[in-house]
Design a protein around this motif. Structure first.
Motif, short mmCIF file in Angstrom:
data_model
loop_
_atom_site.label_atom_id
_atom_site.label_comp_id
_atom_site.label_asym_id
_atom_site.label_seq_id
_atom_site.Cartn_x
_atom_site.Cartn_y
_atom_site.Cartn_z
N VAL A 104 16.59 7.67 -6.81
CA VAL A 104 16.70 8.39 -5.54
C VAL A 104 15.60 9.45 -5.48
CG1 VAL A 104 18.14 9.95 -4.18
CG2 VAL A 104 19.15 7.94 -5.27
N LYS A 105 14.94 9.51 -4.38
CA LYS A 105 13.80 10.42 -4.19
C LYS A 105 14.21 11.89 -4.28
CE LYS A 105 10.20 11.56 -0.79
NZ LYS A 105 9.70 11.29 0.58
N LYS A 106 13.36 12.68 -4.92
CA LYS A 106 13.54 14.14 -4.94
C LYS A 106 12.72 14.74 -3.81
CE LYS A 106 13.81 14.23 -9.99
NZ LYS A 106 13.07 14.62 -11.21
N ILE A 107 13.30 15.72 -3.12
CA ILE A 107 12.61 16.40 -2.03
C ILE A 107 12.49 17.88 -2.37
CG2 ILE A 107 12.64 16.97 0.43
CD1 ILE A 107 14.34 14.54 0.91
N LYS A 108 11.30 18.42 -2.30
CA LYS A 108 11.12 19.84 -2.55
C LYS A 108 11.93 20.65 -1.53
CE LYS A 108 6.61 19.81 -4.84
NZ LYS A 108 5.25 20.38 -4.87
N LEU A 109 12.44 21.78 -1.99
CA LEU A 109 13.32 22.60 -1.16
C LEU A 109 12.70 22.94 0.19
CD1 LEU A 109 15.97 24.14 -0.86
CD2 LEU A 109 14.92 26.06 -2.05
N ASP A 130 21.29 27.13 -9.99
CA ASP A 130 20.39 26.54 -8.98
C ASP A 130 18.97 26.64 -9.51
OD1 ASP A 130 19.87 25.25 -6.67
OD2 ASP A 130 19.90 27.00 -5.39
N HIS A 131 18.63 25.73 -10.38
CA HIS A 131 17.44 25.85 -11.20
C HIS A 131 16.14 25.52 -10.46
CE1 HIS A 131 18.99 21.68 -11.56
NE2 HIS A 131 17.73 21.38 -11.37
N ARG A 150 15.96 18.87 -4.02
CA ARG A 150 17.23 18.26 -3.66
C ARG A 150 17.06 16.75 -3.72
NH1 ARG A 150 17.71 22.81 -4.55
NH2 ARG A 150 18.43 24.49 -3.21
N LEU A 151 18.16 16.02 -3.91
CA LEU A 151 18.09 14.56 -3.86
C LEU A 151 18.19 14.10 -2.41
CD1 LEU A 151 20.40 13.53 -6.84
CD2 LEU A 151 17.92 13.80 -6.82
#
Length: 209
Positions: A104-109, A130-131, A150-151
């Motif tokens: 699953v793709k990670k998306i920068k905050l 919340d690392h 976030r995923l």
């Protein structure tokens, strides 16, 4: 009489050793199959912290499971999963999620446009870890990249769920960071639903019957 007794023993054995599915919501159920603790290694281990100066390498908890449900195009937000470190009163968000051969793709905050469902289901008296993830990319000739992520919400086709359920050694996998590098006690949650509690030792791996 002997045949009847044998049948009853076989039925009891089957139900006693079958993995149960726990209902998460109207569309989705989960069955935990395997848990593993892996301590950080010297190379290729991400570091976590609010800055590079205080970042630390953390251990990883792998949780493998099966899903069940008729999703019919339902979007699944795996940010709703969280792992509570019961000894430290720390709550971790997932760092990776896999199904089949797909991550699953990670998306920068800064690019995430959805509700943060991890923070939505925070628990009173438990600190949200919340690392920042500091991924080392030096092997690619790039300096360290620091970001919160976030995923991405995803759609898992019903065909994928049915196919993985038919394969004994194929699972969905979710990974969490943990500060505990020895023996730890954890509870997995989906939203505010308690899914599974367990204790795992340093570098231990066990199947769930």
């Amino acid at each position: 009489m002997k045949i009847t007794s044998l049948i009853l023993i076989q039925i009891a054995f089957f139900f006693g050793h079958s993995q149960e599915f726990k209902k998460l919501d109207e569309d989705l159920s989960i069955s935990i199959r395997k848990v593993e603790h892996v301590n950080p290694v010297f190379f290729d281990t991400p570091r976590y912290g609010k800055s590079k100066a205080i970042a630390e390498k953390l251990a990883t908890i792998y949780i493998r499971f099966k899903l069940r449900g008729e999703l019919s195009g339902t979007i699944i937000d795996f940010n709703k999963l969280s792992l509570v470190d019961n000894n430290r009163n720390l709550r971790h968000r997932p760092k990776q999620f896999f199904f089949d051969y797909y991550e699953v793709k990670k998306i920068k905050l800064k690019d995430f446009k959805h509700e943060d469902s991890f923070l939505k289901y925070s628990q009173e008296g438990i600190e949200d870890f919340d690392h920042y993830l500091l991924e080392s990319t030096k092997t690619a000739g790039v300096k360290d990249i620091s970001h919160q992520f976030r995923l991405a919400p995803v759609i898992i086709p019903n065909e994928n769920i049915k196919r993985l359920n038919k394969k004994k050694n194929k699972f969905y996998s979710v990974l969490f960071p943990t500060k505990e590098k020895e023996k730890g006690s954890y509870t997995l949650y989906y939203e505010d639903v308690e899914v599974y509690s367990f204790t795992v030792k340093k570098n231990e791996s066990f199947k769930v019957d």
